[in-house]
Scaffold this motif. Structure first.
Motif, mmCIF file in Angstrom:
data_model
loop_
_atom_site.group_PDB
_atom_site.id
_atom_site.type_symbol
_atom_site.label_atom_id
_atom_site.label_comp_id
_atom_site.label_asym_id
_atom_site.label_seq_id
_atom_site.Cartn_x
_atom_site.Cartn_y
_atom_site.Cartn_z
ATOM 1 N N SER A 136 24.392 -36.043 -29.718
ATOM 2 C CA SER A 136 24.430 -35.125 -28.625
ATOM 3 C C SER A 136 23.300 -35.044 -27.646
ATOM 4 N N ALA A 137 22.107 -35.267 -28.488
ATOM 5 C CA ALA A 137 20.825 -35.151 -27.862
ATOM 6 C C ALA A 137 20.676 -36.204 -27.090
ATOM 7 N N ASN A 138 21.110 -37.472 -27.401
ATOM 8 C CA ASN A 138 20.910 -38.809 -26.686
ATOM 9 C C ASN A 138 21.722 -39.108 -25.612
ATOM 10 N N VAL A 139 23.042 -38.122 -25.412
ATOM 11 C CA VAL A 139 23.849 -38.506 -24.440
ATOM 12 C C VAL A 139 23.628 -38.090 -23.089
ATOM 13 N N ASP A 140 23.599 -38.966 -21.865
ATOM 14 C CA ASP A 140 23.238 -38.586 -20.603
ATOM 15 C C ASP A 140 24.638 -37.857 -20.130
ATOM 16 N N ARG A 141 24.407 -36.511 -20.168
ATOM 17 C CA ARG A 141 25.524 -35.447 -19.851
ATOM 18 C C ARG A 141 25.666 -35.222 -18.348
ATOM 19 N N ALA A 142 24.645 -35.822 -17.488
ATOM 20 C CA ALA A 142 24.730 -35.711 -16.028
ATOM 21 C C ALA A 142 25.735 -36.013 -15.046
ATOM 22 N N PRO A 199 23.918 -48.921 -10.049
ATOM 23 C CA PRO A 199 22.693 -48.692 -10.508
ATOM 24 C C PRO A 199 21.694 -47.842 -9.588
ATOM 25 N N GLU A 200 21.903 -48.642 -8.304
ATOM 26 C CA GLU A 200 21.059 -48.167 -7.088
ATOM 27 C C GLU A 200 21.385 -46.620 -6.820
ATOM 28 N N PHE A 201 22.959 -46.590 -6.606
ATOM 29 C CA PHE A 201 23.340 -45.297 -5.959
ATOM 30 C C PHE A 201 22.944 -44.084 -7.263
ATOM 31 N N THR A 202 22.993 -44.490 -8.353
ATOM 32 C CA THR A 202 22.804 -43.505 -9.326
ATOM 33 C C THR A 202 21.464 -43.305 -9.455
ATOM 34 N N ALA A 203 20.499 -44.113 -9.360
ATOM 35 C CA ALA A 203 18.978 -44.012 -9.244
ATOM 36 C C ALA A 203 18.781 -42.954 -8.325
ATOM 37 N N ALA A 204 19.286 -43.204 -7.155
ATOM 38 C CA ALA A 204 19.020 -42.377 -5.901
ATOM 39 C C ALA A 204 19.549 -41.026 -6.240
ATOM 40 N N VAL A 205 20.559 -40.566 -6.711
ATOM 41 C CA VAL A 205 21.280 -39.341 -6.610
ATOM 42 C C VAL A 205 20.422 -38.442 -7.755
ATOM 43 N N ALA A 206 19.849 -39.189 -8.939
ATOM 44 C CA ALA A 206 19.172 -38.531 -9.868
ATOM 45 C C ALA A 206 18.012 -38.007 -9.500
ATOM 46 N N GLU A 207 17.280 -38.560 -8.204
ATOM 47 C CA GLU A 207 15.974 -38.231 -8.033
ATOM 48 C C GLU A 207 16.236 -37.104 -6.883
ATOM 49 N N MET A 208 17.551 -36.825 -6.408
ATOM 50 C CA MET A 208 17.551 -35.945 -5.354
ATOM 51 C C MET A 208 17.797 -34.514 -5.686
ATOM 52 N N GLU A 209 17.609 -33.567 -4.672
ATOM 53 C CA GLU A 209 17.825 -32.202 -5.012
ATOM 54 C C GLU A 209 19.224 -31.850 -4.262
ATOM 55 N N ARG A 233 25.696 -31.203 -12.658
ATOM 56 C CA ARG A 233 26.141 -30.300 -13.729
ATOM 57 C C ARG A 233 25.875 -31.303 -14.931
ATOM 58 N N ASP A 234 25.933 -30.430 -16.128
ATOM 59 C CA ASP A 234 26.070 -30.907 -17.355
ATOM 60 C C ASP A 234 27.547 -31.084 -17.899
ATOM 61 N N ALA A 235 28.062 -32.294 -18.145
ATOM 62 C CA ALA A 235 29.351 -32.620 -18.854
ATOM 63 C C ALA A 235 29.364 -31.834 -20.273
ATOM 64 N N ALA A 236 30.543 -31.169 -20.433
ATOM 65 C CA ALA A 236 30.762 -30.633 -21.826
ATOM 66 C C ALA A 236 30.713 -31.656 -22.754
ATOM 67 N N LEU A 237 30.118 -31.507 -24.016
ATOM 68 C CA LEU A 237 30.326 -32.161 -25.068
ATOM 69 C C LEU A 237 31.471 -32.043 -25.704
ATOM 70 N N PRO A 238 32.200 -33.226 -26.339
ATOM 71 C CA PRO A 238 33.351 -33.149 -27.009
ATOM 72 C C PRO A 238 33.291 -32.229 -28.134
ATOM 73 N N ASP A 239 34.236 -31.652 -28.546
ATOM 74 C CA ASP A 239 34.374 -30.750 -29.735
ATOM 75 C C ASP A 239 34.006 -31.431 -30.933
ATOM 76 N N PHE A 240 33.204 -30.756 -31.840
ATOM 77 C CA PHE A 240 32.991 -31.432 -33.072
ATOM 78 C C PHE A 240 34.004 -32.042 -34.040
ATOM 79 N N ASP A 241 35.164 -31.273 -34.149
ATOM 80 C CA ASP A 241 36.274 -31.577 -34.959
ATOM 81 C C ASP A 241 36.958 -32.713 -34.323
ATOM 82 N N SER A 242 37.152 -32.995 -32.952
ATOM 83 C CA SER A 242 37.518 -34.070 -32.167
ATOM 84 C C SER A 242 36.985 -35.417 -32.795
#
Length: 273
Positions: A136-142, A199-209, A233-242
């Motif tokens: 979970s710590a390594n997941v890009d949840r953005a 990638p170009e689009f993602t890189a741009a929005v990642a730097e924007m407010e 926002r940060d996406a919800a992580l999958p439930d542990f049991d799932s």
């Protein structure tokens, strides 16, 4: 992974050759006086077992085809006839064939060993939860909610930026000028994850407010974007049991990889020039 998989959509000797030759290898050491209890046929005294037929049938079924055991037996008889003919010519003693047979044997034994070791492994709830936390710590949840105006040229995109600076509505300009279908909705792209955009689009929005509009055109394979970041926002992580089953499989793979490293460290390995 399996040593051989039936890939052809045509049921033939060629489709079965690699998948069957190893399953029959143990039978080559037998003769008419030591036939296995499940022997379905013999070729010059060498048995073809029900186990061999079942192994091939399983691979055929896994490839999405229908297995016909009578046809499989017929093909295995052909294979045995050809194998014995090749042995009479001493082909199994040629360097190329001997190396290929050794590689197939090595792969089969290695896979069997890993399967046996993996089947004996189990992990506690605490160990799986630790793996869950690590993954979970390594997941890009953005996730982002953005609008854009897509133009064919950098000059057109720069003009849109100037008109926005003059107070014109982003939504109106998107409807009037964007060459992307989203322009009909004022350029609104909805919510998306970073991996779903170029990638170009993602890189741009990642730097924007949030609320910010891109100050320079963003070039991509589709054209030139003028972007407005509406929210993040940060996406919800999958439930542990799932994901518990997947975590267990991952833990097995990691443990086996470590075990291979340990075995290799103990082995006397010499790389020859």
């Amino acid at each position: 992974m399996p040593v051989a998989t039936v890939r052809s959509t045509r049921f033939s000797v060629h489709a079965l050759m690699l998948s069957a030759i190893l399953s029959m290898s143990s039978a080559h050491a037998q003769d008419a006086e030591t036939l296995p209890d499940d022997a379905r046929a013999t070729v010059n005294g060498r048995p073809i077992s029900a186990l061999s037929i079942g192994n091939v049938a399983e691979q055929i079924t896994a490839s999405g085809q229908q297995a016909d055991e009578s046809r499989i037996l017929d093909e295995l008889i052909n294979l045995e006839v050809l194998t014995q003919a090749a042995e009479e010519l001493g082909l199994d003693e040629t360097p190329e064939v001997a190396a290929s047979l050794q590689l197939q044997y090595t792969q089969t034994m290695a896979n069997a060993y890993l399967a046996r070791q993996g089947a004996d492994m189990s992990f506690s709830e605490e160990e799986l939860r630790a793996e869950y936390d690590a993954q979970s710590a390594n997941v890009d949840r953005a996730e982002y909610h953005a609008s854009h105006i897509l133009l064919e040229s950098e000059e057109d995109a720069q003009r849109m930026i100037s008109e926005l600076a003059d107070g014109k509505s982003f939504e109106t300009l998107a409807k009037e000028h964007s060459i992307d279908p989203a322009g009909e909705n004022g350029g609104d792209l909805g919510w998306f994850q970073a991996t779903t955009m170029v990638p170009e689009f993602t890189a741009a929005v990642a730097e924007m407010e949030v609320g910010e509009t891109s100050s320079e055109p963003v070039a991509s394979e589709f054209g030139y974007h003028v972007i407005k970041l509406l929210d993040r926002r940060d996406a919800a992580l999958p439930d542990f049991d799932s994901v518990k089953s997947g975590l267990s499989s991952l833990a097995v793979r990691k443990a086996l990889a470590k075990h291979v490293e340990e075995l290799r460290a103990k082995a006397d390995v010499e790389i020859l020039e």
